[in-house]
Design a protein around this motif. Structure first.
Motif, PDB file in Angstrom:
ATOM      1  N   ARG A  12      35.026 -21.291  51.285  1.00 25.95           N
ATOM      2  CA  ARG A  12      34.400 -20.931  52.556  1.00 25.95           C
ATOM      3  C   ARG A  12      33.587 -22.131  53.036  1.00 25.95           C
ATOM      4  O   ARG A  12      32.872 -22.750  52.240  1.00 25.95           O
ATOM      5  N   ASN A  28      31.444 -14.032  35.309  1.00 22.96           N
ATOM      6  CA  ASN A  28      32.713 -13.429  35.736  1.00 22.96           C
ATOM      7  C   ASN A  28      33.857 -13.927  34.864  1.00 22.96           C
ATOM      8  O   ASN A  28      33.765 -14.985  34.243  1.00 22.96           O
ATOM      9  N   VAL A  49      26.030 -12.764  38.321  1.00 24.62           N
ATOM     10  CA  VAL A  49      27.340 -13.135  37.796  1.00 24.62           C
ATOM     11  C   VAL A  49      27.379 -14.402  36.934  1.00 24.62           C
ATOM     12  O   VAL A  49      28.467 -14.888  36.631  1.00 24.62           O
ATOM     13  N   GLU A  66      25.592 -21.703  43.283  1.00 27.48           N
ATOM     14  CA  GLU A  66      26.857 -20.991  43.050  1.00 27.48           C
ATOM     15  C   GLU A  66      26.608 -19.898  42.025  1.00 27.48           C
ATOM     16  O   GLU A  66      26.488 -20.160  40.827  1.00 27.48           O
ATOM     17  N   PRO A  67      26.494 -18.642  42.494  1.00 26.35           N
ATOM     18  CA  PRO A  67      26.182 -17.555  41.565  1.00 26.35           C
ATOM     19  C   PRO A  67      27.104 -17.550  40.341  1.00 26.35           C
ATOM     20  O   PRO A  67      26.637 -17.462  39.214  1.00 26.35           O
ATOM     21  N   CYS A  68      28.391 -17.633  40.566  1.00 21.64           N
ATOM     22  CA  CYS A  68      29.313 -17.845  39.442  1.00 21.64           C
ATOM     23  C   CYS A  68      30.301 -18.929  39.850  1.00 21.64           C
ATOM     24  O   CYS A  68      30.333 -20.013  39.304  1.00 21.64           O
ATOM     25  N   GLY A  69      31.106 -18.624  40.865  1.00 29.66           N
ATOM     26  CA  GLY A  69      32.177 -19.549  41.253  1.00 29.66           C
ATOM     27  C   GLY A  69      33.405 -19.225  40.436  1.00 29.66           C
ATOM     28  O   GLY A  69      33.357 -19.201  39.201  1.00 29.66           O
ATOM     29  N   VAL A  75      36.610 -10.219  41.782  1.00 31.77           N
ATOM     30  CA  VAL A  75      35.875  -9.521  40.718  1.00 31.77           C
ATOM     31  C   VAL A  75      36.147  -8.018  40.779  1.00 31.77           C
ATOM     32  O   VAL A  75      36.311  -7.359  39.751  1.00 31.77           O
ATOM     33  N   GLY A  78      35.224 -14.521  46.394  1.00 34.19           N
ATOM     34  CA  GLY A  78      35.303 -14.170  44.982  1.00 34.19           C
ATOM     35  C   GLY A  78      34.926 -12.725  44.670  1.00 34.19           C
ATOM     36  O   GLY A  78      35.379 -12.168  43.667  1.00 34.19           O
ATOM     37  N   LEU A  79      34.105 -12.101  45.525  1.00 33.73           N
ATOM     38  CA  LEU A  79      33.727 -10.696  45.303  1.00 33.73           C
ATOM     39  C   LEU A  79      34.990  -9.841  45.139  1.00 33.73           C
ATOM     40  O   LEU A  79      35.070  -8.991  44.240  1.00 33.73           O
ATOM     41  N   HIS A 136      26.100 -10.625  43.757  1.00 32.19           N
ATOM     42  CA  HIS A 136      27.076 -11.720  43.745  1.00 32.19           C
ATOM     43  C   HIS A 136      26.555 -12.912  44.535  1.00 32.19           C
ATOM     44  O   HIS A 136      27.038 -14.027  44.366  1.00 32.19           O
ATOM     45  N   ASN A 137      25.641 -12.647  45.436  1.00 34.35           N
ATOM     46  CA  ASN A 137      25.085 -13.748  46.213  1.00 34.35           C
ATOM     47  C   ASN A 137      23.788 -13.307  46.868  1.00 34.35           C
ATOM     48  O   ASN A 137      23.798 -12.496  47.797  1.00 34.35           O
ATOM     49  N   GLN A 187      26.255 -23.130  51.559  1.00 34.14           N
ATOM     50  CA  GLN A 187      26.245 -22.931  50.100  1.00 34.14           C
ATOM     51  C   GLN A 187      27.186 -23.885  49.378  1.00 34.14           C
ATOM     52  O   GLN A 187      26.870 -24.409  48.307  1.00 34.14           O
TER      53      GLN A 187
END
Ligand code: ADP
Ligand code: GLC
Length: 487
Positions: free
Chosen positions: A311, A253, A220, A389-392, A22, A18-19, A170-171, A315
């Protein structure tokens, strides 16, 4: 404003997760808001392979100290159809021109010189921020992302006038942690070596450098911003983050509507909108099943199809999902499509399930952008049992595609998925199914519960409409970033 973005990946040039999405959507949205953007990424082999001579020019060469010697880094400027502003590529064959993934050897282990690779990249970013190539372009804000660029905020101390620096996490699970010996060999500055600086568990952390030396810290999603200040999610940095709470913001995000919109998605055999959701999704489901070698009979098209894309790492709660599948296969008529790559053990487990239930479980091990889009469009439910999940982004894609997500209540999942409780259903806000313990049992019983809703077609369609109507455009978030840059 003039904003320099630097990161280790950016779609469509290079993506592992996802990085990259973004680093495409956010700079684009900021460009739309009339900012002058430059984006710099490393010149990995797969990036260089995509460059065309007529749209690539050399801006100059910078020198940056690495591990024992100085590297020459050539800065290429490209015009790319995806980007309405110049993109800079930091080319250094010794560090980046290799096969495999940006961070991993093709055999799956970390590149042993990752500290040097991203230290050199960060040094180059700081020099670009100092207009070292005399391009007459100096950023007012440098916006860097994750541990790979964590040294940049520290290195900017040598830039005069120093631009303001935003660091986005992001993580937090990836901290860019290396030994003291490497710190010395990279000739990093001794005044950074302290508990108040970059020192972390007798080594040092590039992520920590970003947290300590940036002017503004963001992550995020609002929930993840709170979570990382707790021991459960803080990976030992919770104290530091609590002390920096005043400069920490959680900004959700967005979704890039040019690549992720079921009405225009180029990967779908049939595009659809909320008005054409039924036939649209059915035809994508048919194509998805046929792609896995099924006849896609009318009966099969009626059975619920559950998808996963991601992935294959701890996580993502992959084990929670895989361990639940036998029970779900035995007690329901659900079928599964699983797309991912990562830990060998998870890959093996997925293959084993496909062998055991050939009529019900379909697996694709690998990275396949087009298939990811078709899974989002063709499935009825999207499984995302991430432990954190920081954002997802995948759950937001699935909402936009009317594929109801089943998620654990954490981070950005908690901020985007509205559980199908009676009250939320009545107020037409419900758009998915949430479980509150990261366990196989909780996940399985939530899927059983979701499948109970699935049989009532009219009701299900309302939930899908609720999901598709949510606004996850980048505009709002980009405006929030702008407000912070300005302040
Ligand atoms: P993360 O960044 O933690 O991997 P996100 O949900 O933010 O999670 O973003 C994942 C992105 O990577 C999405 O665009 C998703 O479609 C994509 N992706 C992940 N795994 C695969 C895969 N095996 N094939 C294709 N796309 C993938
Ligand atoms: C990270 C996170 C994911 C987030 C993405 C983009 O990879 O794991 O939750 O969506 O970055 O910010």
């Amino acid at each position: 404003m003039k904003v320099l973005f630097a990161a280790s990946e950016a779609y469509p040039l290079i993506k592992t997760g996802g990085l990259a999405d973004v680093l495409y959507g956010l700079p684009l949205a900021l460009h739309e808001l009339d900012n002058e953007i430059r984006l710099v990424i490393p010149g990995y082999r797969s990036v260089l392979d995509k460059l065309k001579p007529d749209t690539t020019r050399e801006l100059g060469t910078l020198n940056a100290w690495g591990d024992g010697w100085t590297h020459e880094v050539t800065i290429l400027e490209i015009e790319h159809e995806a980007y309405p502003f110049p993109v800079w590529i930091a080319e250094c064959a010794a560090l980046f021109d290799r096969p495999g993934n940006p961070y991993l050897h093709p055999d799956g282990y970390d590149w042993p010189d990752n500290a040097e690779r991203y230290c050199v990249f960060s040094r180059v970013v700081a020099q670009l921020a100092d207009d070292a190539l005399q391009l007459d372009w100096r950023p007012e804000v440098v916006h860097v992302h994750d541990w790979q660029t964590g040294l940049v905020p520290a290195l900017l101390e040598d830039v005069s006038p120093r631009p303001r620096c935003m660091f986005t996490i992001h993580n937090l699970a990836y901290s860019g942690r290396f030994s003291r010996e490497i710190f010395e060999r990279l000739h990093l500055k001794w005044h950074w070596w302290s508990e108040e600086g970059v020192e972390f568990h007798s080594g040092f952390s590039m992520l920590k450098a970003g947290i300590v030396y940036c002017d503004v810290l963001t992550t995020v999603s609002p929930t993840y911003a709170n979570e990382i200040c707790t021991p459960e999610f803080g990976y030992g940095m919770e104290g530091l983050l609590q002390s920096r709470r005043h400069k920490l913001h959680g900004i959700l995000n967005g979704v890039d509507g040019t690549s992720w919109d079921p009405a225009t998605d180029v990967y779908l055999p049939e595009n659809y909108t909320p008005e054409s959701i039924q036939p649209g999704k059915q035809n994508n489901k048919k194509a998805l099943l046929e792609g896995f070698g099924f006849d896609a009979t009318p009966q099969q098209l009626q059975q619920p199809l559950l998808g996963f894309v991601g992935r294959l790492v701890e996580q993502k709660g992959v084990d929670i999902m895989l361990n639940a599948i036998p029970e779900l296969v035995h007690h329901t008529d659900a079928c599964f499509v699983l797309l991912g790559s990562g830990d060998y053990g998870h890959e093996q487990h997925m293959n084993e399930l496909a062998r055991r239930y050939p009529q019900r479980v379909n697996v694709y091990i690998g990275y396949e952008e087009g298939l990811a889009h078709l899974v989002e469009a063709g499935c009825d439910l999207f499984m995302m049992p991430s432990r954190f999940e920081p954002c997802g982004l995948n759950q937001m894609y699935s909402l936009k595609y009317g594929t109801l997500p089943v998620v654990y209540n954490t981070g950005g999942l908690a901020d985007t998925v509205v559980n199908a409780t009676d009250e939320n259903i009545r107020s037409k806000r419900a758009n998915g199914f949430v479980f509150y313990n990261p366990t196989r049992e909780a996940f399985a019983s939530t899927v059983f519960w979701a499948l109970g809703h699935f049989v009532n077609k009219k009701h299900w369609q309302q939930l899908q409409l609720n999901a598709m109507q949510a606004d996850f455009g980048w505009e709002r978030s980009a405006q929030t970033y702008m407000d912070i840059y300005k302040s």
